[in-house]
Design a protein around this motif. Structure first.
Motif, mmCIF file in Angstrom:
data_model
loop_
_atom_site.group_PDB
_atom_site.id
_atom_site.type_symbol
_atom_site.label_atom_id
_atom_site.label_comp_id
_atom_site.label_asym_id
_atom_site.label_seq_id
_atom_site.Cartn_x
_atom_site.Cartn_y
_atom_site.Cartn_z
ATOM 1 N N GLU A 1 9.196 -2.954 -1.124
ATOM 2 C CA GLU A 1 10.575 -2.716 -1.589
ATOM 3 C C GLU A 1 11.106 -3.955 -2.323
ATOM 4 O O GLU A 1 11.691 -3.843 -3.402
ATOM 5 C CB GLU A 1 11.456 -2.415 -0.356
ATOM 6 C CG GLU A 1 12.785 -1.767 -0.706
ATOM 7 C CD GLU A 1 13.546 -1.371 0.567
ATOM 8 O OE1 GLU A 1 14.641 -1.932 0.761
ATOM 9 O OE2 GLU A 1 13.037 -0.552 1.348
ATOM 10 N N TYR A 2 10.903 -5.135 -1.735
ATOM 11 C CA TYR A 2 11.353 -6.385 -2.364
ATOM 12 C C TYR A 2 10.669 -6.566 -3.720
ATOM 13 O O TYR A 2 11.307 -6.923 -4.710
ATOM 14 C CB TYR A 2 11.047 -7.580 -1.450
ATOM 15 C CG TYR A 2 11.569 -8.893 -1.979
ATOM 16 C CD1 TYR A 2 12.848 -9.336 -1.654
ATOM 17 C CD2 TYR A 2 10.790 -9.686 -2.828
ATOM 18 C CE1 TYR A 2 13.331 -10.543 -2.148
ATOM 19 C CE2 TYR A 2 11.272 -10.885 -3.334
ATOM 20 C CZ TYR A 2 12.538 -11.306 -2.990
ATOM 21 O OH TYR A 2 13.020 -12.498 -3.495
ATOM 22 N N GLU B 1 12.111 -4.132 -6.301
ATOM 23 C CA GLU B 1 13.496 -4.449 -6.681
ATOM 24 C C GLU B 1 13.607 -5.751 -7.465
ATOM 25 O O GLU B 1 14.640 -6.031 -8.072
ATOM 26 C CB GLU B 1 14.363 -4.550 -5.416
ATOM 27 C CG GLU B 1 14.666 -3.194 -4.792
ATOM 28 C CD GLU B 1 15.382 -3.313 -3.448
ATOM 29 O OE1 GLU B 1 15.696 -4.451 -3.027
ATOM 30 O OE2 GLU B 1 15.619 -2.262 -2.820
ATOM 31 N N ASN B 2 12.568 -6.600 -7.404
ATOM 32 C CA ASN B 2 12.643 -7.921 -8.049
ATOM 33 C C ASN B 2 11.471 -8.183 -8.982
ATOM 34 O O ASN B 2 10.986 -9.307 -9.074
ATOM 35 C CB ASN B 2 12.687 -9.019 -6.969
ATOM 36 C CG ASN B 2 13.917 -8.915 -6.103
ATOM 37 O OD1 ASN B 2 14.995 -9.355 -6.482
ATOM 38 N ND2 ASN B 2 13.766 -8.317 -4.933
#
Length: 202
Positions: free
Chosen positions: A45-46, A49-50
């Motif tokens: 997820e991190y 998102e980045n």
């Protein structure tokens, strides 16, 4: 020891302070950090998102011979020298010519080589020439430093690092972030139980 005396600190006090810091770090490791568990889903997820954080821009590797730092030589003469070197040089003998002629002393030991992206701080003409010509190309470009005989060694296209390449890095970031949040909660619980006394001077 001179530093210690300047700070009016004894060696013993420094050692005690160091032991306290180690003890606090060990305590935090055992009570907070070691209990933080990061799942593969959180890492993914991190990453998603980045993604911008994991982008590597296009780079180019060039070798160059700089002619023209000497202010006592005319532009025409510098250009003539650069053009003469350009006629003789090729990718096989380039390093010999760097050693013999280049006035960029910093890059001579590495055969005049630089690797950089479009945002790195090189003069614009140098960057434009490097990015606008194909790998293997040799040519001459003028900048405020003089004339550069440039050899475009290779180009590396922009890419985004794969999740597998940055998994450990992301885990480390997430562990630190969660540990900081857990520490705040932990510290507030200690305060509520009046275990920690805060001393301060007014």
């Amino acid at each position: 020891s001179e530093l210690l005396s300047n700070q009016n600190t004894t060696e013993e006090e420094v050692i005690i302070q160091y032991i306290k810091q180690l003890t606090i770090q060990k305590f935090l490791n055992e009570t907070i950090i070691s209990k933080v568990k990061i799942s593969d889903n959180e890492v993914r997820e991190y990453y998603n998102e980045n993604k911008d954080l994991f982008k590597i821009p296009e780079t180019v590797t060039v070798k160059h011979i700089l002619v023209g730092n000497n202010p006592n030589i005319s532009i025409e003469k510098k250009n003539d020298t650069a053009q003469q070197i350009f006629k003789e040089v090729n990718k096989d003998n380039f390093c010999e010519y760097v050693e013999k002629y280049s006035e960029d002393a910093a890059s001579v030991p590495s055969c005049g080589e630089y690797t950089f992206s479009k945002t790195d701080s090189f003069v614009q003409e140098f960057k434009d020439f490097s990015f606008n010509n194909p790998a293997g190309y040799i040519g001459v470009v003028q900048t405020r430093y003089g004339f550069h005989i440039m050899y475009i060694v290779k180009k590396t296209p922009a890419k985004t690092l794969a999740l597998s390449d940055v998994k450990e890095q992301i885990e480390s970031v997430l562990i630190t972030k969660e540990a900081q949040e857990n520490y705040k909660v932990f510290y507030e619980k200690l305060l509520q139980r009046s275990i920690v006394n805060i001393y301060y001077q007014e």
